[in-house]
Scaffold this motif. Sequence first.
Motif, PDB file in Angstrom:
ATOM      1  N   PRO A 140       0.822  -1.208   0.000  1.00 12.55           N
ATOM      2  CA  PRO A 140       0.000   0.000   0.000  1.00 12.55           C
ATOM      3  C   PRO A 140       0.861   1.265   0.000  1.00 12.55           C
ATOM      4  O   PRO A 140       2.023   1.249   0.431  1.00 12.55           O
ATOM      5  CB  PRO A 140      -0.811  -0.116   1.292  1.00 12.55           C
ATOM      6  N   GLU A 162      -5.689  -0.237  -8.942  1.00  9.20           N
ATOM      7  CA  GLU A 162      -5.359  -1.542  -8.353  1.00  9.20           C
ATOM      8  C   GLU A 162      -4.487  -1.407  -7.107  1.00  9.20           C
ATOM      9  O   GLU A 162      -4.234  -2.402  -6.424  1.00  9.20           O
ATOM     10  CB  GLU A 162      -4.633  -2.421  -9.389  1.00  9.20           C
ATOM     11  N   SER A 164      -3.614  -0.058  -3.297  1.00  8.88           N
ATOM     12  CA  SER A 164      -4.268   0.301  -2.044  1.00  8.88           C
ATOM     13  C   SER A 164      -3.606   1.559  -1.482  1.00  8.88           C
ATOM     14  O   SER A 164      -2.383   1.600  -1.315  1.00  8.88           O
ATOM     15  CB  SER A 164      -4.143  -0.849  -1.040  1.00  8.88           C
ATOM     16  N   ASN A 195     -10.444   2.067  -3.321  1.00 10.22           N
ATOM     17  CA  ASN A 195      -9.055   1.663  -3.064  1.00 10.22           C
ATOM     18  C   ASN A 195      -8.355   2.582  -2.078  1.00 10.22           C
ATOM     19  O   ASN A 195      -7.138   2.487  -1.898  1.00 10.22           O
ATOM     20  CB  ASN A 195      -8.257   1.603  -4.371  1.00 10.22           C
ATOM     21  N   CYS A 197      -8.233   4.080   1.936  1.00 10.11           N
ATOM     22  CA  CYS A 197      -8.603   4.063   3.351  1.00 10.11           C
ATOM     23  C   CYS A 197      -8.104   5.357   3.990  1.00 10.11           C
ATOM     24  O   CYS A 197      -7.343   6.103   3.379  1.00 10.11           O
ATOM     25  CB  CYS A 197      -7.996   2.854   4.052  1.00 10.11           C
ATOM     26  N   ARG A 231     -12.692   0.958   6.615  1.00 10.34           N
ATOM     27  CA  ARG A 231     -11.611   1.635   5.885  1.00 10.34           C
ATOM     28  C   ARG A 231     -10.959   2.718   6.735  1.00 10.34           C
ATOM     29  O   ARG A 231     -10.571   3.764   6.242  1.00 10.34           O
ATOM     30  CB  ARG A 231     -12.137   2.215   4.571  1.00 10.34           C
ATOM     31  N   ILE A 277      -5.001  -4.546   5.965  1.00 12.88           N
ATOM     32  CA  ILE A 277      -4.499  -3.672   4.909  1.00 12.88           C
ATOM     33  C   ILE A 277      -3.017  -3.918   4.644  1.00 12.88           C
ATOM     34  O   ILE A 277      -2.578  -3.959   3.485  1.00 12.88           O
ATOM     35  CB  ILE A 277      -4.747  -2.194   5.278  1.00 12.88           C
TER      36      ILE A 277
END
Length: 280
Positions: A140, A162, A164, A195, A197, A231, A277
């Motif tokens: 991420p 795609e 995060s 995608n 948070c 999220r 995550i």
Amino acid sequence: MHPDILDTHLHLIDRARLDYPWLSDAPPLDHDWPLADYAAKARRVGISGALHMEVDVADGRIEDETSWIEDLAAEGSFPIRGILAAARPESADFPAWLERTAERPLVKGVRRPLHVVPDDTSRSELFRGNIRRLATAALPFDICVAARQLPLAIELADAAPEVSFVLDHCGVPDIAGGAWDSWAGDIARLAERPNVCAKISGVVAYAGTDWALPGLSRWVDHVARSFGPDRLVWGGDWPVCTLGGGLCTWVAATRAIVADWSADDRAALFAGNATRIWSL
């Protein structure tokens, strides 16, 4: 019963070991911030582990910082569960760096602060193409922007669907100045991107010296409603949080703000979502 906290945003500073060009412009933070000092406070308030967040060291010291935190984690004095490593996606050397870094088990994510570079940096195809490589690496990307730059965060999330993303510090709102409307609208729009948070982290540093809980909770509540309980993650942002009362004060404020949440939602905020995550 309070759930244990996984702090997703811990900074450690050792000026004899690494170079921090920005520190000279931040006198209240311009000294060493060692793990032992953090750990003493963290244990008192139920923080049982942390992710180390890069501290914008000089470009040539990025991998040295990662190595240092790996060594601290191995010592075991306090559980460092992962590293969110510094990155330079604007560099042609990024793919080689990513290949090396992805092989380091403790690295769980990456960050390139965007508030310290020109706005167009994250709009280049080189930058966005390199960010898209993070999807394959399953790393991420933390987005650190000033409130006025939230539209850049929206653009980046759309350019790499795609990948995060985790928005740091609730988008750095100007709480002390009451700059609500633009920030609140941009937060709501960013939250429409599945995608992305949000990290409820360290906002006491932006609230002025005389902040009180009712005023602070308004900003946190808006982020929580916009992103929803699945999220959201929590971060201390030590030592920056010392500008607004310190780690223990920030933990107490957060617990008060979320006191009416369900037990499951509190547990998700404080540890569960972060475990998912960052694949901890």
